[in-house]
Design a protein around this motif. Structure first.
Motif, mmCIF file in Angstrom:
data_model
loop_
_atom_site.group_PDB
_atom_site.id
_atom_site.type_symbol
_atom_site.label_atom_id
_atom_site.label_comp_id
_atom_site.label_asym_id
_atom_site.label_seq_id
_atom_site.Cartn_x
_atom_site.Cartn_y
_atom_site.Cartn_z
ATOM 1 N N UNK A 200 0.822 -1.213 0.000
ATOM 2 C CA UNK A 200 0.000 0.000 0.000
ATOM 3 C C UNK A 200 0.853 1.259 0.000
ATOM 4 N N UNK A 201 1.959 1.225 0.729
ATOM 5 C CA UNK A 201 2.886 2.361 0.742
ATOM 6 C C UNK A 201 3.478 2.560 -0.656
ATOM 7 N N UNK A 202 3.854 1.473 -1.302
ATOM 8 C CA UNK A 202 4.409 1.562 -2.656
ATOM 9 C C UNK A 202 3.349 2.116 -3.615
ATOM 10 N N UNK A 203 2.097 1.715 -3.449
ATOM 11 C CA UNK A 203 1.026 2.244 -4.300
ATOM 12 C C UNK A 203 0.893 3.763 -4.143
ATOM 13 N N UNK A 204 1.053 4.255 -2.929
ATOM 14 C CA UNK A 204 1.002 5.708 -2.680
ATOM 15 C C UNK A 204 2.171 6.401 -3.379
ATOM 16 N N UNK A 205 3.348 5.784 -3.301
ATOM 17 C CA UNK A 205 4.529 6.336 -3.984
ATOM 18 C C UNK A 205 4.285 6.359 -5.491
ATOM 19 N N UNK A 206 3.705 5.276 -6.034
ATOM 20 C CA UNK A 206 3.397 5.221 -7.465
ATOM 21 C C UNK A 206 2.440 6.348 -7.855
ATOM 22 N N UNK A 207 1.411 6.555 -7.049
ATOM 23 C CA UNK A 207 0.437 7.608 -7.336
ATOM 24 C C UNK A 207 1.110 8.975 -7.353
ATOM 25 N N UNK A 208 2.032 9.192 -6.433
ATOM 26 C CA UNK A 208 2.784 10.446 -6.397
ATOM 27 C C UNK A 208 3.597 10.622 -7.680
ATOM 28 N N UNK A 209 4.191 9.536 -8.159
ATOM 29 C CA UNK A 209 4.948 9.590 -9.408
ATOM 30 C C UNK A 209 4.045 10.031 -10.554
ATOM 31 N N UNK A 210 2.849 9.428 -10.655
ATOM 32 C CA UNK A 210 1.940 9.778 -11.750
ATOM 33 C C UNK A 210 1.426 11.208 -11.639
ATOM 34 N N UNK A 211 1.289 11.711 -10.438
ATOM 35 C CA UNK A 211 0.886 13.109 -10.265
ATOM 36 C C UNK A 211 1.974 14.051 -10.767
ATOM 37 N N UNK A 212 3.232 13.694 -10.536
ATOM 38 C CA UNK A 212 4.351 14.517 -11.000
ATOM 39 C C UNK A 212 4.629 14.316 -12.492
#
Length: 187
Positions: free
Chosen positions: A108-120
């Motif tokens: 779940x933490x990695x999924x949050x990091x992934x989402x942050x990547x896509x936002x940037x």
């Protein structure tokens, strides 16, 4: 101080699969963010090994991952696996991760990091293969820690992916990986 001449730093191949399983299972079993997490039961070595079976065979065959072999003992000392960020994992991967509370939390933490990547970087949201490389997991056996192997393995992976991808990501879920990423030039 041990010289890096003591090690052969090379590309992972299918011949290295068992060694990569053992290195990464040991590294993640002992990694503080995993071992000291208070959510759910601590994962066993067998569970870590099962987790790794979902992707280690492919990363040992993709030409993007590195391994350090001790020239004296012929033992694998550490590895760094990389993969195409958008390469799908089998559906059983999500099922397995969801069945283990602590692992489900870490993923779940990695999924949050992934989402942050896509936002940037919304240009990569279409998840087209061949665009983004994921410097995914590094592990060094306990008897080889503190020698600088993770940095050398990272440099080898950078060399292996050079010119093949537009962007590189390294998702850090613990202090060790954050420090190692910073030392290797990631921000």
């Amino acid at each position: 101080i041990v010289s890096m001449d003591k090690f052969e730093i090379t590309t992972c191949t299918p011949d290295h699969i068992e060694e990569v399983y053992n290195i990464l299972a040991s590294a993640f079993y002992n990694e503080p963010s995993s071992a000291n997490c208070t959510i759910g039961e601590r994962m066993t070595m067998e569970q870590w090994h099962t987790f790794l079976t979902f992707f280690v065979p492919s990363v040992c065959n993709n030409g993007l991952s590195s391994i350090a072999i001790d020239k004296d003992t012929k033992k694998a000392a550490g590895c760094f696996i990389s993969r195409d960020f958008h390469e799908p994992l089998p559906k059983e991967f999500d099922e397995f991760c969801g069945s283990i509370t602590r692992l489900n939390h870490l993923i779940g933490v990695v999924d949050i990091i992934d989402q942050s990547f896509y936002e940037k970087h919304p240009e990569y949201k279409d998840k087209q293969m061949g665009k983004v490389v994921d410097f995914w997991m590094v592990g060094v056996l306990p008897e080889y820690t503190g020698l600088g192997l993770s940095k050398v393995l990272t440099e080898k992976c950078k060399e292996l992916v050079s010119g093949k991808f537009e962007y590189a990501v390294m998702e850090c879920t613990g202090h060790f990986s954050q420090r190692m990423a910073t030392k290797s030039g990631f921000n």
